[in-house]
Scaffold this motif. Structure first.
Motif, PDB file in Angstrom:
ATOM      1  N   GLN A  63       0.826  -1.204   0.000  1.00  0.00           N
ATOM      2  CA  GLN A  63       0.000   0.000   0.000  1.00  0.00           C
ATOM      3  C   GLN A  63       0.864   1.259   0.000  1.00  0.00           C
ATOM      4  OE1 GLN A  63      -3.278  -0.058   2.905  1.00  0.00           O
ATOM      5  NE2 GLN A  63      -2.912  -2.243   3.158  1.00  0.00           N
ATOM      6  N   VAL A  64       1.843   1.295   0.889  1.00  0.00           N
ATOM      7  CA  VAL A  64       2.679   2.491   1.001  1.00  0.00           C
ATOM      8  C   VAL A  64       3.584   2.623  -0.224  1.00  0.00           C
ATOM      9  CG1 VAL A  64       4.488   3.621   2.350  1.00  0.00           C
ATOM     10  CG2 VAL A  64       2.562   2.517   3.505  1.00  0.00           C
ATOM     11  N   ALA A  65       4.153   1.519  -0.695  1.00  0.00           N
ATOM     12  CA  ALA A  65       5.029   1.585  -1.868  1.00  0.00           C
ATOM     13  C   ALA A  65       4.283   2.117  -3.084  1.00  0.00           C
ATOM     14  CB  ALA A  65       5.606   0.199  -2.169  1.00  0.00           C
ATOM     15  N   LEU A  66       3.038   1.689  -3.289  1.00  0.00           N
ATOM     16  CA  LEU A  66       2.277   2.157  -4.454  1.00  0.00           C
ATOM     17  C   LEU A  66       1.791   3.590  -4.269  1.00  0.00           C
ATOM     18  CD1 LEU A  66       0.246  -0.940  -5.679  1.00  0.00           C
ATOM     19  CD2 LEU A  66       2.641  -0.318  -6.044  1.00  0.00           C
ATOM     20  N   VAL A 138       0.983  -8.081 -14.359  1.00  0.00           N
ATOM     21  CA  VAL A 138       0.319  -7.762 -13.095  1.00  0.00           C
ATOM     22  C   VAL A 138       1.326  -7.952 -11.967  1.00  0.00           C
ATOM     23  CG1 VAL A 138      -1.544  -8.347 -11.501  1.00  0.00           C
ATOM     24  CG2 VAL A 138      -1.924  -8.516 -13.973  1.00  0.00           C
ATOM     25  N   LEU A 139       1.461  -6.934 -11.122  1.00  0.00           N
ATOM     26  CA  LEU A 139       2.318  -7.002  -9.940  1.00  0.00           C
ATOM     27  C   LEU A 139       1.440  -6.760  -8.717  1.00  0.00           C
ATOM     28  CD1 LEU A 139       5.327  -4.857 -11.243  1.00  0.00           C
ATOM     29  CD2 LEU A 139       5.137  -7.357 -11.221  1.00  0.00           C
ATOM     30  N   ASP A 140       1.200  -7.813  -7.957  1.00  0.00           N
ATOM     31  CA  ASP A 140       0.335  -7.751  -6.779  1.00  0.00           C
ATOM     32  C   ASP A 140       1.216  -7.770  -5.532  1.00  0.00           C
ATOM     33  OD1 ASP A 140      -2.023  -7.731  -5.297  1.00  0.00           O
ATOM     34  OD2 ASP A 140      -2.274  -9.912  -5.392  1.00  0.00           O
ATOM     35  N   HIS A 141       0.802  -7.054  -4.490  1.00  0.00           N
ATOM     36  CA  HIS A 141       1.666  -6.882  -3.315  1.00  0.00           C
ATOM     37  C   HIS A 141       0.920  -7.257  -2.038  1.00  0.00           C
ATOM     38  CE1 HIS A 141       3.412  -4.434  -6.511  1.00  0.00           C
ATOM     39  NE2 HIS A 141       4.564  -4.770  -5.964  1.00  0.00           N
ATOM     40  N   HIS A 142       1.500  -8.202  -1.321  1.00  0.00           N
ATOM     41  CA  HIS A 142       0.934  -8.729  -0.078  1.00  0.00           C
ATOM     42  C   HIS A 142       2.027  -8.770   0.986  1.00  0.00           C
ATOM     43  CE1 HIS A 142      -2.945 -10.506  -1.649  1.00  0.00           C
ATOM     44  NE2 HIS A 142      -2.299 -10.249  -2.780  1.00  0.00           N
ATOM     45  N   SER A 143       1.636  -9.230   2.172  1.00  0.00           N
ATOM     46  CA  SER A 143       2.575  -9.629   3.210  1.00  0.00           C
ATOM     47  C   SER A 143       1.889 -10.731   4.008  1.00  0.00           C
ATOM     48  CB  SER A 143       2.953  -8.445   4.109  1.00  0.00           C
ATOM     49  OG  SER A 143       1.905  -8.147   5.017  1.00  0.00           O
ATOM     50  N   ALA A 144       2.537 -11.208   5.060  1.00  0.00           N
ATOM     51  CA  ALA A 144       1.926 -12.270   5.854  1.00  0.00           C
ATOM     52  C   ALA A 144       0.832 -11.742   6.777  1.00  0.00           C
ATOM     53  CB  ALA A 144       2.996 -13.000   6.665  1.00  0.00           C
ATOM     54  N   GLY A 145       0.692 -10.412   6.881  1.00  0.00           N
ATOM     55  CA  GLY A 145      -0.376  -9.847   7.702  1.00  0.00           C
ATOM     56  C   GLY A 145      -0.270 -10.247   9.164  1.00  0.00           C
ATOM     57  N   CYS A 205       3.267 -12.154  -7.383  1.00  0.00           N
ATOM     58  CA  CYS A 205       2.661 -11.719  -6.119  1.00  0.00           C
ATOM     59  C   CYS A 205       3.756 -11.630  -5.064  1.00  0.00           C
ATOM     60  CB  CYS A 205       1.575 -12.714  -5.707  1.00  0.00           C
ATOM     61  SG  CYS A 205       0.862 -12.403  -4.087  1.00  0.00           S
ATOM     62  N   ALA A 206       4.155 -10.404  -4.706  1.00  0.00           N
ATOM     63  CA  ALA A 206       5.189 -10.204  -3.697  1.00  0.00           C
ATOM     64  C   ALA A 206       4.597 -10.395  -2.307  1.00  0.00           C
ATOM     65  CB  ALA A 206       5.788  -8.807  -3.830  1.00  0.00           C
ATOM     66  N   GLU A 207       5.244 -11.229  -1.511  1.00  0.00           N
ATOM     67  CA  GLU A 207       4.833 -11.464  -0.119  1.00  0.00           C
ATOM     68  C   GLU A 207       5.979 -11.000   0.767  1.00  0.00           C
ATOM     69  OE1 GLU A 207       2.001 -12.744   1.120  1.00  0.00           O
ATOM     70  OE2 GLU A 207       0.997 -13.680  -0.594  1.00  0.00           O
ATOM     71  N   LEU A 219       9.584  -2.367   3.710  1.00  0.00           N
ATOM     72  CA  LEU A 219       9.098  -1.343   2.792  1.00  0.00           C
ATOM     73  C   LEU A 219      10.130  -1.065   1.709  1.00  0.00           C
ATOM     74  CD1 LEU A 219       7.071   0.751   1.856  1.00  0.00           C
ATOM     75  CD2 LEU A 219       8.054   2.355   3.522  1.00  0.00           C
ATOM     76  N   GLU A 220      11.405  -0.963   2.096  1.00  0.00           N
ATOM     77  CA  GLU A 220      12.455  -0.699   1.103  1.00  0.00           C
ATOM     78  C   GLU A 220      12.537  -1.843   0.093  1.00  0.00           C
ATOM     79  OE1 GLU A 220      15.943  -0.503  -1.144  1.00  0.00           O
ATOM     80  OE2 GLU A 220      15.601  -2.099   0.323  1.00  0.00           O
ATOM     81  N   ALA A 221      12.393  -3.083   0.573  1.00  0.00           N
ATOM     82  CA  ALA A 221      12.447  -4.227  -0.334  1.00  0.00           C
ATOM     83  C   ALA A 221      11.289  -4.197  -1.322  1.00  0.00           C
ATOM     84  CB  ALA A 221      12.427  -5.530   0.466  1.00  0.00           C
ATOM     85  N   THR A 222      10.123  -3.789  -0.859  1.00  0.00           N
ATOM     86  CA  THR A 222       8.958  -3.713  -1.744  1.00  0.00           C
ATOM     87  C   THR A 222       9.121  -2.589  -2.748  1.00  0.00           C
ATOM     88  OG1 THR A 222       7.560  -4.553   0.056  1.00  0.00           O
ATOM     89  CG2 THR A 222       6.446  -3.534  -1.818  1.00  0.00           C
ATOM     90  N   GLU A 223       9.542  -1.423  -2.277  1.00  0.00           N
ATOM     91  CA  GLU A 223       9.728  -0.276  -3.176  1.00  0.00           C
ATOM     92  C   GLU A 223      10.774  -0.570  -4.246  1.00  0.00           C
ATOM     93  OE1 GLU A 223       9.545   3.889  -1.494  1.00  0.00           O
ATOM     94  OE2 GLU A 223      10.045   2.752   0.308  1.00  0.00           O
ATOM     95  N   SER A 224      11.918  -1.087  -3.843  1.00  0.00           N
ATOM     96  CA  SER A 224      12.969  -1.349  -4.821  1.00  0.00           C
ATOM     97  C   SER A 224      12.565  -2.484  -5.754  1.00  0.00           C
ATOM     98  CB  SER A 224      14.286  -1.669  -4.113  1.00  0.00           C
ATOM     99  OG  SER A 224      14.181  -2.834  -3.323  1.00  0.00           O
TER     100      SER A 224
END
Length: 314
Positions: A63-66, A138-145, A205-207, A219-224
């Motif tokens: 969410q923050v990266a996008l 398509v680039l979808d972004h998730h985490s383990a929540g 799908c990035a987790e 966050l840095e890993a997701t942004e980069s």
């Protein structure tokens, strides 16, 4: 046609930031709607990539990266078109929950959707039937929540068309995580990866992240990662970074060949995990213990792995 309203012109050059309006009637708003933020940035000829996050509201890195991409990118930065949905399941995002508080559904188990359904299936239907036909990737972004723990990884599906799988693997590798998973879990046919696969789209799908918290490292890993994947697609300027150039070993490629890879709790209670994510485990080995909080004298139930391999999520 899906009952989603928007003033976005997907074909227009420039940068548009608006909302998708999904009808949602309720006691407090007989003519109400759910507003899903959307940005479309088009700089000219080139491929189209859909970037999504917020499918689950308790997963924050994407969410923050996008949101940062929406603010930072201008049409002159983009070769082609970006469609960015940073809070795809907006009701869940606003509530910080995995499931939508509107209808109690998991958006990533609702594809291909239903234009006559409740809010969540309508969102899924719009993405699959209106947005996907415009896209190349398509680039979808998730985490383990809140519910799981995981080391950062990127998941793809093994598509019937090998060229689609190869393109997806390249996108996944661009995130430079240590692990890439060719993954089919519970209800895999109803998630966004499967929907993209039906349209012949390269999808990853990035987790990245866990615990329902946003950390500087994740966050840095997701942004980069997302920027590097967009360079690989040719949408952003510059040569994509390669693992070997950064002294990184090849990513560990994992497969989930069977539903037996999943381990389920036989009873309610508090789960005590015996292994950290990414541990190497053996079939028959104890995965963890479930403690009965109602009967302190009861011995914990031990659950065992049914497959040997690396532990992806716990």
């Amino acid at each position: 046609m899906p009952p989603v309203l928007s003033d976005v012109d997907y074909d227009a050059l420039g940068k548009q930031v608006s909302v998708l309006r999904v009808p949602y009637t309720r006691d407090s708003a007989g003519l109400g709607s759910v507003a899903i933020p959307i940005a479309v940035i088009r700089g000219g000829p080139g491929p189209t990539a859909l970037l999504t996050a917020g499918t689950h509201g308790d997963e924050y890195e994407g969410q923050v990266a996008l949101l940062k991409l929406v603010r930072e990118l201008e049409p002159e930065d983009v070769h082609g078109r970006l469609i960015i949905l940073p809070a795809l399941n907006h009701p869940a995002v606003a509530a910080g929950r995995r499931l939508s508080p509107v209808d109690g559904l998991d958006l990533n188990r609702c594809y291909p959707g239903d234009p006559d359904g409740t809010v969540t299936p309508v969102i899924a239907h719009y993405v699959e039937h209106v947005v996907f036909p415009m896209c190349d990737a398509v680039l979808d972004h998730h985490s383990a929540g809140y519910s799981m723990r995981a080391r950062p990884f990127v998941a793809i599906h093994d598509a019937p068309d090998r060229t689609v799988t190869d393109r997806a693997l390249a996108l996944a590798d661009a995130y430079l995580t240590d692990t890439v998973a060719i993954w089919r879990g519970v209800d895999a046919g109803k998630n966004q990866l499967a929907a993209a696969e039906r349209h012949g789209l390269a999808a990853a799908c990035a987790e990245i992240g866990e615990g329902g918290r946003l950390s500087p490292a994740t966050l840095e890993a997701t942004e980069s990662g997302v920027r590097n994947a967009l360079r690989l697609l040719g949408i952003l300027e510059g040569r994509p970074a390669r693992r070997e150039e950064r002294g990184l070993a090849p990513a560990r490629l994992l497969h989930t060949p069977s539903a037996d890879c999943d381990v389920y709790a036989p009873m309610a209670g508090i789960y005590e995990a015996f292994h950290e994510p990414s541990a190497l485990v053996e079939a028959g080995q104890a995965a963890g213990a479930i403690h009965d909080i109602e009967d302190p004298t009861r011995q914990p139930a031990i659950v065992e792995f049914r497959y040997s391999g690396y532990l992806l999520l716990s």
